[in-house]
Scaffold this motif. Structure first.
Motif, PDB file in Angstrom:
ATOM      1  N   TRP A 124      -3.990   4.196   0.510  1.00 50.03           N
ATOM      2  CA  TRP A 124      -4.567   4.461   2.008  1.00 50.03           C
ATOM      3  C   TRP A 124      -5.617   5.249   1.868  1.00 50.03           C
ATOM      4  CZ3 TRP A 124      -4.307   0.736   5.223  1.00 50.03           C
ATOM      5  CH2 TRP A 124      -3.149  -0.171   5.348  1.00 50.03           C
ATOM      6  N   ASP A 133       0.737   5.738  -0.209  1.00 44.47           N
ATOM      7  CA  ASP A 133      -0.197   6.769   0.586  1.00 44.47           C
ATOM      8  C   ASP A 133      -1.352   6.750  -0.198  1.00 44.47           C
ATOM      9  OD1 ASP A 133       1.966   7.050   2.628  1.00 44.47           O
ATOM     10  OD2 ASP A 133       2.520   9.140   1.623  1.00 44.47           O
ATOM     11  N   MET A 190       0.862  -1.279   0.068  1.00 45.65           N
ATOM     12  CA  MET A 190       0.127  -0.090  -0.032  1.00 45.65           C
ATOM     13  C   MET A 190       0.780   1.162   0.038  1.00 45.65           C
ATOM     14  SD  MET A 190      -3.343  -0.828   0.161  1.00 45.65           S
ATOM     15  CE  MET A 190      -4.399   0.263   1.281  1.00 45.65           C
TER      16      MET A 190
END
Length: 98
Positions: free
Chosen positions: A88, A85, A83
């Motif tokens: 997310w 940024d 993941m």
């Protein structure tokens, strides 16, 4: 649980198999969409290896949406260590928009 990555299909397919799976369970269980995260690769690199395919942040957002709209109880992320940024942010925008 359904899984998106090994079939190299798009986000709409995730919605279709989610709907099929929910229908097949006939309320006897819960269904989760297993969503594979795409590793960071050069922008124009579309890998043919299913292990490297995965979802971009924008695709992740759509996959969560179609999963939930088609009756999934939730989603499970594979591999969360991939993941970014942006992934997310996409996850948060779908989870907290409901």
């Amino acid at each position: 649980m359904n899984y998106n990555d090994f079939y190299l299909e798009g986000v709409n397919w995730i919605g279709e198999v989610t709907k099929e799976g929910v229908s097949a369970t006939k309320g006897r269980g819960e269904l989760f969409s297993g969503l594979f995260i795409r590793p960071e690769l050069p922008e124009n690199n579309q890998p043919s290896d299913p292990e490297l395919h995965g979802l971009t942040p924008e695709q992740l957002k759509g996959a969560i949406r179609v999963s939930l709209e088609n009756g999934a109880t939730g989603v499970c992320l594979f591999t969360p260590g991939r993941m970014t940024d942006e992934h997310w942010k996409a996850l948060a925008s779908e989870v907290f928009s409901k």
